[in-house]
Design an enzyme around this catalytic site. Structure first.
Site, PDB file in Angstrom:
ATOM      1  N   ASP A 139      10.893 -15.700  -4.064  1.00  0.00           N
ATOM      2  CA  ASP A 139      10.585 -15.331  -2.686  1.00  0.00           C
ATOM      3  C   ASP A 139      11.882 -15.051  -1.929  1.00  0.00           C
ATOM      4  O   ASP A 139      12.855 -14.594  -2.524  1.00  0.00           O
ATOM      5  CB  ASP A 139       9.779 -16.456  -2.030  1.00  0.00           C
ATOM      6  CG  ASP A 139       8.776 -15.932  -1.018  1.00  0.00           C
ATOM      7  OD1 ASP A 139       9.210 -15.346  -0.009  1.00  0.00           O
ATOM      8  OD2 ASP A 139       7.565 -16.109  -1.218  1.00  0.00           O
ATOM      9  N   HIS A 203       9.645 -16.535   5.131  1.00  0.00           N
ATOM     10  CA  HIS A 203       8.550 -16.340   4.183  1.00  0.00           C
ATOM     11  C   HIS A 203       8.626 -17.312   3.005  1.00  0.00           C
ATOM     12  O   HIS A 203       7.629 -17.944   2.624  1.00  0.00           O
ATOM     13  CB  HIS A 203       8.586 -14.893   3.707  1.00  0.00           C
ATOM     14  CG  HIS A 203       7.399 -14.446   2.922  1.00  0.00           C
ATOM     15  ND1 HIS A 203       7.257 -14.685   1.586  1.00  0.00           N
ATOM     16  CD2 HIS A 203       6.292 -13.737   3.294  1.00  0.00           C
ATOM     17  CE1 HIS A 203       6.127 -14.152   1.154  1.00  0.00           C
ATOM     18  NE2 HIS A 203       5.520 -13.559   2.168  1.00  0.00           N
ATOM     19  N   SER A 530       0.145 -13.522   0.805  1.00  0.00           N
ATOM     20  CA  SER A 530       1.326 -14.347   0.515  1.00  0.00           C
ATOM     21  C   SER A 530       1.037 -15.822   0.735  1.00  0.00           C
ATOM     22  O   SER A 530       1.607 -16.684   0.074  1.00  0.00           O
ATOM     23  CB  SER A 530       2.498 -13.950   1.418  1.00  0.00           C
ATOM     24  OG  SER A 530       3.165 -12.834   0.927  1.00  0.00           O
TER      25      SER A 530
END
Length: 741
Positions: A139, A203, A530
């Site tokens: 990620d 994220h 996600s």
């Protein structure tokens, strides 16, 4: 997938938190309430907890007991949730075997809602092996100072760990984050990012804490979604592989991270990344990396994509990985606007953390054009950046006729903004200033109010939570099947919570990154597949902790065959939206039967797909000789936990597929097949009874799917049931009209 956006820079957001075990459906009878019936330890011997719960309920509710049984606890402790009258609850409380009965009321917020909503409470039974499980996160990196990654109480890394930590002046690992690397093959690190595994985007921290973050009491986004944030496997270790930067994620870096993660000794790989268009397996770095992970006993969990609701939009769909769709849970965020005439309207999308003091002047953007810059009301009504006159807008709430990030309003000094939203239901997003988004009907009422008085005023309220009675269902942006490359494979595989999820965040920038927004938060609320992917990754790690020798296919099968069925009424794309159904981690640790597969099975599947030996060598690293005549013969016989049968427009279906199940439940057991299908679909199973005498024993059967000429997809299911375990496989027949497949 990367979190949803409009425009693409947005990070669609939302989370929730609420009391444990709150029911997800509305009561059919106002006199009934949800009660928890606690029965202590699990029943001993070959006793079906579900049957025990149903029989107990039948004694007080009669033949409709199954309608009132909402959920069974039968993995770590014994009990169930049921919709009962007060009198029925008192009767059950006096029955033999019942420890206590208490209302399932809404209490003060105690835990993030997503895990609880799928029946995975904080006090779930765990193994000591969990601390030896390593989840590899590919990620944007991680924010190591977050409480979600504190290593208090953790011992040294497992002895199997072969990885490293790329330390720097701004990054170190610990006994929770046991490894961290970063990848940038061209060496051109964006100027707004860190040349280290540190997360500047947020994220990666969000997905990591969702999969395996510690339990953190009192987490919230500035008071919204307050509760205990936790991952699926809080005791597990994290290995971080930073492959994504502010300008994207590159294939070379993805493959390098897979290469390292496999050698480092991770147990599960979580990858919330996808491409822009479906790619052939041999052109897809994620499919290649996931294949090599599978060869080494590692399941890769992928987000399905954020390109829905168009058909054939699923972006990660290789049969050797897990493709995860995003579903909605039973909480949503709403933001209200109170007008000076005492009328109040509310809407979704805006996640407003600000508290506005009193009533403020309200103005329509069309009445405040920046004429000095050449704009008129036809421009300024949309509140685009630079179109508003600061002298008229400053300190006021501005009503805009277009949906945007709010940059034009904040640049003009507005105190807040009200915008229309008919396009993006069911999710929330943080704006840089107080914001409310109303549907076009309510927006028109605000227009009318402004025109009715010379001194219009308004107040934008802080966001609050309300119940979504229709949940769970797959959100519109989640990518849909059919599988664009392999039409005999149902994609996505499963659905998991991916909307309004509260989890850890970077503190490297403000909440929105917009100049003037000074909110720096340790936890954020965002949406996307996600966010669904790490739920499945955490669940896979949880299954692995109980079954450390299982293959990736066995873990995937366990997750799919124990998934909670979802309603086609609220998911009109049916299995092409949710696959096998909603993730159910508690059931998956003991599925009864699994559909296992290994490298050889996938190789022969690819042979049947028409791939040549040269390409298969590139994928597998071994010489491959495809069986003669395999093309078009065995594609549907891959030992997959679901069945998809494509056909041509106007043509019927008559397809027989072969499947093999492995007994991982009771050593001696007999399973009976039951089938269900929508009108026009016939499903026949031969044999329809499977008997096992030992663990690890396999049995093979065929499923024949028949339907007349199709215009729409028709679906059904096959369930194997021995009285203790139910093993469900979705079946769908459909018209394959994708010109590229």
């Amino acid at each position: 997938m990367g979190n949803m956006a409009y425009p693409p820079t947005w990070l669609l957001l939302i989370s929730l938190a609420c009391a444990l075990f709150i029911s997800c459906s509305g009561a059919a009878n106002k006199d009934r309430k949800d009660y928890i019936v606690y029965m202590g330890d699990l029943p001993k011997g070959q006793v079906s907890a579900s049957s025990l719960h149903t029989n107990l309920l039948q004694q007080v509710t009669g033949s409709r007991a199954s309608e009132h049984l909402l959920h069974s606890y039968k993995r770590s402790f014994n009990g169930f949730v049921a919709r009962l009258t007060e009198e029925e609850s008192k009767k059950i409380s006096g029955m033999k075997g019942v420890v206590s009965v208490f209302p399932n009321g809404k209490k003060k917020l105690l835990t993030t809602r997503s895990w609880d909503f799928i029946g995975f409470p904080q006090n779930v039974s765990r193994t000591t092996v969990e601390s030896n499980i390593i989840v590899g996160m590919l990620d944007t990196g991680i924010w190591p100072e977050s409480d979600s990654f504190n290593d208090t109480g953790f011992g040294p890394p497992p002895s199997k760990w072969n990885g490293t930590c790329q330390t720097s002046s701004n990054f170190t690992c610990n006994n929770k984050i046991i490894g961290a690397r970063y990848y940038r093959s061209d060496g051109q690190v964006p100027p707004d990012d860190f040349s280290s595994p540190r997360d500047s985007e947020g994220h990666g921290s969000h997905t990591s804490s969702t999969a395996a973050g510690n339990s953190v009491v009192g987490a919230s986004l500035l008071g919204l979604g307050e509760g205990t944030a936790r991952g699926g496997v809080p005791s597990a270790r994290l290995a971080v592989y930073k492959i994504c930067w502010s300008d994207g994620c590159y294939d070379a870096d993805i493959l390098a991270a897979f290469d390292d993660a496999i050698a480092d000794g991770v147990d599960i790989i979580s990858l919330s990344v996808g491409g822009f268009i479906p790619l052939d397996y041999f052109e897809d770095s994620i499919a290649i990396g996931a294949f090599h992970s599978m060869k080494n006993g590692i399941l890769t969990s992928n987000s399905a994509g954020n390109s829905g609701p168009d058909p054939y939009s699923v972006e990660n769909f290789s049969p050797w990985s897990l493709s995860v769709a995003a579903s909605i849970i039973d909480r949503k965020f709403v933001t209200g606007v109170k007008l000076g005439n005492n009328e109040r309207y509310e809407g979704t999308l805006a996640l407003n953390t600000f508290e506005m003091d009193g009533m403020l002047p309200l103005i329509w953007g069309g009445d405040a054009p920046n004429t000095s810059a050449g704009y008129d009301g036809s421009d300024s009504r949309y509140c685009d950046e630079g179109t508003l006159d600061k002298s008229k807008v400053s300190g006021k709430i501005v009503l805009c006729d277009g949906l945007s990030e709010g940059l034009g309003a904040i640049a003009a000094g507005a105190a807040g903004t009200v915008m229309p939203n008919d396009e993006y239901p069911d999710m929330s997003f943080a704006f840089p200033l107080p914001t409310a988004c109303l549907d076009s009907g309510n927006s028109s009422y605000v227009h009318e109010y402004i025109n009715s008085t010379s001194t219009p005023t308004a107040n934008i309220e802080k966001t609050s939570e309300s119940k979504n009675e229709l949940a769970p269902y797959v959100i519109w942006f989640s990518s849909r099947g059919p599988n664009p490359i392999s039409p005999d494979i149902l994609s996505p595989d499963i659905a998991a919570p991916g909307v309004d999820i509260l989890a850890a965040w970077t503190e490297a920038s403000s909440l929105t990154g917009v100049p003037g927004d000074n909110r720096v938060v340790p936890y954020n609320i965002i949406s996307g597949t996600s966010m669904a992917c790490p739920h499945a990754s955490g669940a896979a790690a949880y299954v692995k902790s109980f079954n450390p020798t299982w293959s990736p296919a066995a873990i995937k099968s366990a997750l799919m065959t124990t998934a909670t069925p979802m309603s086609p009424q609220t998911n009109t794309d049916q299995e092409f939206a949710y696959g096998a159904g909603q993730l159910n981690p508690l059931q998956a640790i003991n599925p009864g039967l699994v559909y296992d597969a290994g490298e050889g099975d996938y190789i022969y599947y690819l042979c049947a797909q028409g791939y040549n030996s040269t390409k298969l060598f590139l994928l597998s690293g071994e010489n491959v000789i495809c069986p003669v005549g395999a093309n078009g013969t065995f594609t549907w016989d891959l030992n997959y936990p679901s069945i998809a049968v494509p056909t041509q427009p106007g043509a019927g279906v008559n397809r027989t597929v072969t499947r093999t199940v492995t007994n991982v439940g009771s050593p001696t057991s007999t399973y009976k097949a039951s089938v269900a299908g929508q009108q026009g679909l016939t499903i026949t199973v031969v044999p329809d009874v499977l008997s096992f005498k030992s663990l690890g024993e396999t049995q093979t059967f065929t499923v024949t799917v028949t339907a007349a000429a199709l215009s729409n997809a028709v679906s059904g299911s096959l369930v194997w049931d021995d009285g203790v375990y139910t093993v469900r496989s979705p079946i769908i027949a459909y018209v394959n009209d994708d010109s590229e497949s």
